[in-house]
Scaffold this motif. Structure first.
Motif, mmCIF file in Angstrom:
data_model
loop_
_atom_site.group_PDB
_atom_site.id
_atom_site.type_symbol
_atom_site.label_atom_id
_atom_site.label_comp_id
_atom_site.label_asym_id
_atom_site.label_seq_id
_atom_site.Cartn_x
_atom_site.Cartn_y
_atom_site.Cartn_z
ATOM 1 N N PHE A 303 0.840 -1.198 0.000
ATOM 2 C CA PHE A 303 0.000 0.000 0.000
ATOM 3 C C PHE A 303 0.879 1.253 0.000
ATOM 4 O O PHE A 303 1.848 1.335 0.761
ATOM 5 C CB PHE A 303 -0.891 0.035 1.247
ATOM 6 N N ALA A 304 0.527 2.213 -0.831
ATOM 7 C CA ALA A 304 1.145 3.537 -0.790
ATOM 8 C C ALA A 304 0.287 4.417 0.102
ATOM 9 O O ALA A 304 -0.882 4.647 -0.208
ATOM 10 C CB ALA A 304 1.236 4.129 -2.197
ATOM 11 N N LEU A 305 0.852 4.889 1.204
ATOM 12 C CA LEU A 305 0.031 5.681 2.127
ATOM 13 C C LEU A 305 0.788 6.818 2.806
ATOM 14 O O LEU A 305 0.291 7.421 3.750
ATOM 15 C CB LEU A 305 -0.617 4.765 3.184
ATOM 16 N N ASP A 306 1.994 7.133 2.297
ATOM 17 C CA ASP A 306 2.725 8.243 2.911
ATOM 18 C C ASP A 306 3.013 9.368 1.921
ATOM 19 O O ASP A 306 3.772 10.280 2.232
ATOM 20 C CB ASP A 306 4.038 7.750 3.519
ATOM 21 N N GLY A 307 2.418 9.322 0.720
ATOM 22 C CA GLY A 307 2.688 10.324 -0.295
ATOM 23 C C GLY A 307 1.632 11.404 -0.348
ATOM 24 O O GLY A 307 0.839 11.594 0.575
ATOM 25 N N LEU A 308 1.619 12.134 -1.446
ATOM 26 C CA LEU A 308 0.616 13.171 -1.717
ATOM 27 C C LEU A 308 0.640 14.281 -0.672
ATOM 28 O O LEU A 308 -0.386 14.890 -0.379
ATOM 29 C CB LEU A 308 -0.790 12.565 -1.818
ATOM 30 N N ALA A 309 1.811 14.514 -0.067
ATOM 31 C CA ALA A 309 2.001 15.589 0.917
ATOM 32 C C ALA A 309 1.333 15.320 2.258
ATOM 33 O O ALA A 309 1.197 16.228 3.081
ATOM 34 C CB ALA A 309 1.525 16.935 0.368
ATOM 35 N N LEU A 310 0.919 14.085 2.521
ATOM 36 C CA LEU A 310 0.333 13.790 3.825
ATOM 37 C C LEU A 310 1.326 14.092 4.944
ATOM 38 O O LEU A 310 2.503 13.730 4.854
ATOM 39 C CB LEU A 310 -0.074 12.320 3.917
ATOM 40 N N PRO A 311 0.883 14.730 6.026
ATOM 41 C CA PRO A 311 1.777 14.913 7.178
ATOM 42 C C PRO A 311 2.232 13.562 7.718
ATOM 43 O O PRO A 311 1.500 12.568 7.668
ATOM 44 C CB PRO A 311 0.894 15.644 8.197
ATOM 45 N N VAL A 312 3.445 13.522 8.236
ATOM 46 C CA VAL A 312 3.986 12.251 8.690
ATOM 47 C C VAL A 312 3.143 11.657 9.810
ATOM 48 O O VAL A 312 2.970 10.425 9.881
ATOM 49 C CB VAL A 312 5.457 12.403 9.131
ATOM 50 N N GLU A 313 2.584 12.473 10.681
ATOM 51 C CA GLU A 313 1.761 11.916 11.758
ATOM 52 C C GLU A 313 0.521 11.238 11.192
ATOM 53 O O GLU A 313 0.070 10.214 11.724
ATOM 54 C CB GLU A 313 1.368 13.022 12.742
#
Length: 395
Positions: A303-313
């Motif tokens: 799964f890709a779930l840390d991209g698209l400028a999402l905050p790290v938290e």
């Protein structure tokens, strides 16, 4: 069945705050994300390779080597190692070294990438992209399996009496996945070697890559590695999870719809027409199970779930939900549905057992050099004495 996450290491302004992570911050955040994935019991963390802004992972082996020291059980992988613009000799050496550092917790995915200018940046011709990928992997395959290699091809200088060092851990190369979403030649090569095939089931319409996966399965069987159902398949996907579906859509919408490649799109349209999974844990579970309906039994879901400028938290919260609410259910569902005889994804331990059984694995021990920093055609104490190599001649 293996479940994990993959990162491409992209950077973009947060559409809600306008804040843009620095490269240093993004690298630190990738490390935090990998550690959390290990802590919650995910199976795989994979990292892409890019050589241009706004991406930071130009050296996956360096970053994955650091992550290996900070994690305990998670398999480390690449979501692409550029088989076209990297020298296969350097790939062989770098990833064998990383395999040692990670104590076998390593495989890699090779592919052509999706950045056109990277070819001339590294002195390559994009019109030869497929041929480069095929020839370079053919050489990599040999470098990891033969102590001494003589080789001549089209795209790099010839090799004469060459030994790639270090040898793979236990003399068992890392398992290789060939990643592709459009190239039948890559599917054919994966099948020929009995390697894995990974379709990044993420941006195109639902099941758009099924014909390519089906081709790989048929050819896997043709080459005698097992039945088509036993072929080793992996899928990628994008997800965003919240305890309530409406909260997931509301929270994810600005990040999705303001990201450059999705700008002008409606999130709901993509949720319906593509594999993207946005919703409650149960909705994500239900959507992922449709992947098995379309592609058959497969071995790895990333799964890709840390991209698209999402905050790290936010990304760390996603990992928690994935590891605690989604993956445990998916494991049970996939295990209950799996047809008899369908194998698990290979690991270093399973590959060692397949090669040696109960015997001790090979531990190559080098012979001394001859005074010229070379050890000739017998680089190791147990090298085959019948091997002959043509060394370069100085004239």
């Amino acid at each position: 069945m293996q479940f994990g996450i993959f990162s491409v290491g992209d950077i973009a302004p947060d559409p809600l705050t306008g804040y843009t992570y620095s490269e240093a911050e993004r690298i630190d955040n990738i490390i935090r994300i990998a550690q959390r994935a290990d802590e919650v019991g995910l199976d795989v963390f994979a990292l892409g390779e890019h050589h241009n802004p706004p991406f930071v992972p130009s050296s996956p082996t360096t970053l994955l080597g650091h992550i290996a020291a900070l994690t305990k059980r998670i398999i480390l992988s690449t979501s692409v190692t550029l088989m076209t613009t990297n020298d296969p000799v350097k790939i062989a050496e770098d990833y064998a070294m990383l395999q040692h550092v990670a104590k076998g917790r390593l495989d890699l995915m090779v592919g052509r990438g999706n950045t056109v200018p990277v070819y001339p940046w590294f002195g390559k011709d994009i019109r030869q992209g497929v041929a480069l990928a095929l020839e370079n992997y053919n050489l990599l395959h040999r470098l990891w399996r033969e102590d001494v290699v003589d080789w001549e091809g089209k795209f790099r200088t010839s090799l004469q009496g060459f030994t790639s060092t270090p040898r793979p851990l236990d003399d068992v190369p890392p398992f290789v996945w060939h990643g592709s979403i459009r190239t039948p030649e890559i599917a054919e090569q994966a099948a020929y070697y009995g390697n894995g095939f990974f379709a990044n089931h993420i941006l195109a319409p639902n099941f758009a890559f099924k014909p390519l996966v089906d081709l790989y399965r048929r050819r896997f069987e043709h080459y005698g590695h097992g039945t088509a159902d036993q072929a080793i398949v992996g899928l990628g996907g994008m997800s965003f999870i919240a305890r309530r579906s409406q909260d997931a859509v509301e929270a994810f919408r600005p990040y999705f719809e303001h990201y450059p490649i999705f700008r002008g799109s409606r999130l709901e349209d993509h949720m319906t027409a593509t594999p993207i999974t946005v919703g409650s844990p149960q909705e994500v579970i239900d959507k992922v199970l449709t992947f098995r309906d379309g592609f058959g039994d497969y071995q790895r879901q990333l799964f890709a779930l840390d991209g698209l400028a999402l905050p790290v938290e936010t990304a760390l919260e996603q990992i928690e939900l994935l590891g605690s609410e989604v993956v445990p259910v998916l494991r049970k569902e996939f295990d209950s549905l799996r047809a008899p005889g369908v194998p698990e994804a290979p690991t270093h331990a399973s590959l060692v057992t397949a090669k040696y059984g109960d015997a001790a694995p090979r531990q190559p021990r080098p012979n001394p050099n001859r005074g010229d920093n070379l050890s000739g055609v017998s680089p190791y104490q147990d090298s085959d004495p019948s091997v002959r190599a043509q060394f370069p001649v100085i004239v």
